[in-house]
Design a protein around this motif. Structure first.
Motif, PDB file in Angstrom:
ATOM      1  N   ARG A 160       0.820  -1.214   0.000  1.00  0.00           N
ATOM      2  CA  ARG A 160       0.000   0.000   0.000  1.00  0.00           C
ATOM      3  C   ARG A 160       0.852   1.262   0.000  1.00  0.00           C
ATOM      4  NH1 ARG A 160      -3.162  -3.161   3.632  1.00  0.00           N
ATOM      5  NH2 ARG A 160      -2.342  -2.042   5.444  1.00  0.00           N
ATOM      6  N   CYS A 161       1.966   1.240   0.702  1.00  0.00           N
ATOM      7  CA  CYS A 161       2.844   2.417   0.735  1.00  0.00           C
ATOM      8  C   CYS A 161       3.453   2.683  -0.636  1.00  0.00           C
ATOM      9  CB  CYS A 161       3.942   2.226   1.770  1.00  0.00           C
ATOM     10  SG  CYS A 161       3.363   2.257   3.491  1.00  0.00           S
TER      11      CYS A 161
ATOM     12  N   VAL B 284       1.269   7.353  -6.632  1.00  0.00           N
ATOM     13  CA  VAL B 284       0.175   8.301  -6.887  1.00  0.00           C
ATOM     14  C   VAL B 284       0.575   9.707  -6.449  1.00  0.00           C
ATOM     15  CG1 VAL B 284      -2.189   8.923  -6.253  1.00  0.00           C
ATOM     16  CG2 VAL B 284      -1.608   6.536  -6.764  1.00  0.00           C
ATOM     17  N   ASP B 285       1.283   9.810  -5.329  1.00  0.00           N
ATOM     18  CA  ASP B 285       1.670  11.116  -4.797  1.00  0.00           C
ATOM     19  C   ASP B 285       2.538  11.908  -5.768  1.00  0.00           C
ATOM     20  OD1 ASP B 285       0.308  10.539  -2.488  1.00  0.00           O
ATOM     21  OD2 ASP B 285       2.094  10.241  -1.246  1.00  0.00           O
ATOM     22  N   VAL B 286       3.367  11.226  -6.556  1.00  0.00           N
ATOM     23  CA  VAL B 286       4.256  11.941  -7.486  1.00  0.00           C
ATOM     24  C   VAL B 286       3.682  11.992  -8.898  1.00  0.00           C
ATOM     25  CG1 VAL B 286       6.301  11.398  -6.117  1.00  0.00           C
ATOM     26  CG2 VAL B 286       5.658   9.888  -8.013  1.00  0.00           C
ATOM     27  N   GLY B 287       2.412  11.616  -9.051  1.00  0.00           N
ATOM     28  CA  GLY B 287       1.751  11.756 -10.334  1.00  0.00           C
ATOM     29  C   GLY B 287       1.756  10.535 -11.219  1.00  0.00           C
ATOM     30  N   GLY B 288       2.187   9.403 -10.712  1.00  0.00           N
ATOM     31  CA  GLY B 288       2.193   8.177 -11.502  1.00  0.00           C
ATOM     32  C   GLY B 288       0.880   7.440 -11.414  1.00  0.00           C
ATOM     33  N   ALA B 289       0.698   6.472 -12.318  1.00  0.00           N
ATOM     34  CA  ALA B 289      -0.492   5.622 -12.276  1.00  0.00           C
ATOM     35  C   ALA B 289      -0.351   4.624 -11.131  1.00  0.00           C
ATOM     36  CB  ALA B 289      -0.654   4.888 -13.604  1.00  0.00           C
ATOM     37  N   ARG B 290      -1.404   4.446 -10.375  1.00  0.00           N
ATOM     38  CA  ARG B 290      -1.373   3.547  -9.219  1.00  0.00           C
ATOM     39  C   ARG B 290      -1.035   2.125  -9.667  1.00  0.00           C
ATOM     40  NH1 ARG B 290      -3.748   3.579  -4.074  1.00  0.00           N
ATOM     41  NH2 ARG B 290      -4.293   1.535  -3.239  1.00  0.00           N
ATOM     42  N   PRO B 291       0.067   1.559  -9.178  1.00  0.00           N
ATOM     43  CA  PRO B 291       0.405   0.182  -9.570  1.00  0.00           C
ATOM     44  C   PRO B 291      -0.628  -0.800  -9.018  1.00  0.00           C
ATOM     45  CG  PRO B 291       2.232   1.249  -8.399  1.00  0.00           C
ATOM     46  CD  PRO B 291       1.034   2.114  -8.226  1.00  0.00           C
ATOM     47  N   SER B 292      -0.799  -1.906  -9.705  1.00  0.00           N
ATOM     48  CA  SER B 292      -1.648  -2.957  -9.173  1.00  0.00           C
ATOM     49  C   SER B 292      -1.014  -3.539  -7.918  1.00  0.00           C
ATOM     50  CB  SER B 292      -1.832  -4.067 -10.207  1.00  0.00           C
ATOM     51  OG  SER B 292      -0.605  -4.750 -10.416  1.00  0.00           O
TER      52      SER B 292
ATOM     53  N   PRO C  81      13.848  10.683  -6.417  1.00  0.00           N
ATOM     54  CA  PRO C  81      14.068  11.105  -5.021  1.00  0.00           C
ATOM     55  C   PRO C  81      12.769  11.419  -4.287  1.00  0.00           C
ATOM     56  CG  PRO C  81      15.677  12.142  -6.470  1.00  0.00           C
ATOM     57  CD  PRO C  81      14.667  11.478  -7.363  1.00  0.00           C
ATOM     58  N   ALA C  82      11.858  12.124  -4.968  1.00  0.00           N
ATOM     59  CA  ALA C  82      10.567  12.433  -4.345  1.00  0.00           C
ATOM     60  C   ALA C  82       9.755  11.164  -4.119  1.00  0.00           C
ATOM     61  CB  ALA C  82       9.786  13.407  -5.231  1.00  0.00           C
ATOM     62  N   LEU C  83       9.837  10.229  -5.049  1.00  0.00           N
ATOM     63  CA  LEU C  83       9.125   8.961  -4.912  1.00  0.00           C
ATOM     64  C   LEU C  83       9.615   8.213  -3.674  1.00  0.00           C
ATOM     65  CD1 LEU C  83       7.114   6.939  -6.163  1.00  0.00           C
ATOM     66  CD2 LEU C  83       8.999   6.096  -7.598  1.00  0.00           C
ATOM     67  N   GLY C  84      10.932   8.172  -3.488  1.00  0.00           N
ATOM     68  CA  GLY C  84      11.487   7.526  -2.303  1.00  0.00           C
ATOM     69  C   GLY C  84      11.066   8.205  -1.013  1.00  0.00           C
TER      70      GLY C  84
ATOM     71  N   HIS D 217       7.705   8.338   3.883  1.00  0.00           N
ATOM     72  CA  HIS D 217       6.682   9.046   4.646  1.00  0.00           C
ATOM     73  C   HIS D 217       5.525   8.113   5.019  1.00  0.00           C
ATOM     74  CE1 HIS D 217       3.626  12.043   5.705  1.00  0.00           C
ATOM     75  NE2 HIS D 217       2.816  11.460   4.834  1.00  0.00           N
ATOM     76  N   HIS D 218       5.016   7.392   4.038  1.00  0.00           N
ATOM     77  CA  HIS D 218       3.880   6.502   4.306  1.00  0.00           C
ATOM     78  C   HIS D 218       4.290   5.330   5.191  1.00  0.00           C
ATOM     79  CE1 HIS D 218       1.090   8.634   1.754  1.00  0.00           C
ATOM     80  NE2 HIS D 218       1.939   8.598   0.748  1.00  0.00           N
ATOM     81  N   TYR D 219       5.486   4.776   4.948  1.00  0.00           N
ATOM     82  CA  TYR D 219       5.919   3.621   5.737  1.00  0.00           C
ATOM     83  C   TYR D 219       6.104   4.001   7.204  1.00  0.00           C
ATOM     84  CZ  TYR D 219       8.420  -0.514   7.268  1.00  0.00           C
ATOM     85  OH  TYR D 219       8.788  -1.638   7.954  1.00  0.00           O
ATOM     86  N   LEU D 220       6.701   5.155   7.458  1.00  0.00           N
ATOM     87  CA  LEU D 220       6.940   5.567   8.836  1.00  0.00           C
ATOM     88  C   LEU D 220       5.632   5.762   9.603  1.00  0.00           C
ATOM     89  CD1 LEU D 220       9.920   8.045   8.371  1.00  0.00           C
ATOM     90  CD2 LEU D 220       9.982   5.806   9.499  1.00  0.00           C
ATOM     91  N   ARG D 221       4.583   6.132   8.913  1.00  0.00           N
ATOM     92  CA  ARG D 221       3.280   6.305   9.561  1.00  0.00           C
ATOM     93  C   ARG D 221       2.714   4.970  10.043  1.00  0.00           C
ATOM     94  NH1 ARG D 221      -0.801   9.019   5.747  1.00  0.00           N
ATOM     95  NH2 ARG D 221      -2.098   8.822   7.615  1.00  0.00           N
ATOM     96  N   HIS D 222       3.138   3.875   9.412  1.00  0.00           N
ATOM     97  CA  HIS D 222       2.538   2.565   9.698  1.00  0.00           C
ATOM     98  C   HIS D 222       3.509   1.558  10.300  1.00  0.00           C
ATOM     99  CE1 HIS D 222      -1.238   3.543   7.713  1.00  0.00           C
ATOM    100  NE2 HIS D 222      -0.548   4.060   6.717  1.00  0.00           N
ATOM    101  N   GLN D 223       4.782   1.943  10.498  1.00  0.00           N
ATOM    102  CA  GLN D 223       5.758   0.935  10.905  1.00  0.00           C
ATOM    103  C   GLN D 223       5.440   0.306  12.260  1.00  0.00           C
ATOM    104  OE1 GLN D 223       9.687   2.538  11.275  1.00  0.00           O
ATOM    105  NE2 GLN D 223       9.089   4.225  12.594  1.00  0.00           N
ATOM    106  N   ASN D 224       4.770   1.046  13.129  1.00  0.00           N
ATOM    107  CA  ASN D 224       4.423   0.473  14.432  1.00  0.00           C
ATOM    108  C   ASN D 224       3.217  -0.459  14.373  1.00  0.00           C
ATOM    109  OD1 ASN D 224       6.530   1.830  15.745  1.00  0.00           O
ATOM    110  ND2 ASN D 224       5.277   3.653  16.066  1.00  0.00           N
ATOM    111  N   ASP D 225       2.601  -0.563  13.196  1.00  0.00           N
ATOM    112  CA  ASP D 225       1.476  -1.483  13.010  1.00  0.00           C
ATOM    113  C   ASP D 225       1.938  -2.872  12.573  1.00  0.00           C
ATOM    114  OD1 ASP D 225      -0.168   0.706  13.528  1.00  0.00           O
ATOM    115  OD2 ASP D 225      -0.383   1.189  11.401  1.00  0.00           O
TER     116      ASP D 225
END
Length: 221
Positions: A27-28, A34-42, A71-74, A79-87
């Protein structure tokens, strides 16, 4: 010290093998693209790159994103992974499995596509720092399926390829083992489906659960 039955050094992939992180990583990756303007991968495209070094993995999952945005993609992925790493937590049964291997005096190592900082953080948070004898991450050596990280671990411990076992949930893990001349075991509960792991890669065993993996290692490792 009792000599292990067959393998001196046992190397584990991290995400999807010991750590139940495949769904969150997938999901991340999707959201970062999507955040950097790409098509959402399957889901399949995003999960297939798990285990590779971060930027090559993201680039493969998002072929429409230009290199100048990597670089922005990374950064968006982190950013998204750090929000969920404790899950995220270890798969049930991993700690007893590792304890049993240590009792048999195997050297245990991690060979992962994570960063050094990311691996050290999670080992500290899960109180596993003393469990593993060594580790290699994709940002300090070549990423999978290049065999360099396994080669470095074997040199560190003086282990021969025929006495080294790689365990992982992706074709990247098993191909790295083949490239290094090592045996491998696949696990089907992570990122790649069972048929991909067994086609042309010839793992010694395919485990469908941590319990199956521990039973096989107790008998054959």
């Amino acid at each position: 010290m009792t000599r292990p039955r067959q393998f001196d050094l046992i190397c584990f992939d991290w995400d999807g093998t010991l750590f139940d992180s495949t769904a969150i990583i997938t999901r991340c990756i999707q959201q970062a693209v999507v955040d950097v303007g790409g098509a959402r991968p399957s889901e399949q495209a995003a999960s297939h790159v798990i285990g590779m070094a971060l930027i090559p993995a993201l680039a493969k999952a998002a072929p429409d994103v230009p290199p100048e945005k990597y670089p922005a993609l990374g950064e968006r992925y982190r950013h998204h992974y750090l929000r969920h790493q404790n899950d995220i937590s270890l798969f049930d049964g991993v700690l007893p499995l590792l304890a049993a291997l240590r009792e048999r005096h195997h050297w245990l190592a991690v060979a992962t596509g994570k960063s050094r900082r990311g691996l050290d953080d999670v080992l500290a948070s899960r109180q596993l720092r003393g469990v593993f004898d060594g580790s290699r991450t994709a940002d300090e050596t070549a990423g999978k399926p290049d065999p360099r990280m396994l080669g470095e671990l074997m040199r560190q411990f003086g282990a021969e390829p025929e006495r080294t076992l790689m365990i992982g949930d992706t074709t990247h893990d098993l191909q790295m083992a083949a490239n290094a001349g090592c045996a491998s075991v696949g696990v089907s509960y992570g990122a790649h489906p069972a048929e991909e792991l067994t086609t042309a890669l010839s793992p010694r065993f395919l485990a469908h659960s941590v319990a199956e993996l521990q039973a096989w290692l107790a008998e054959h490792a």
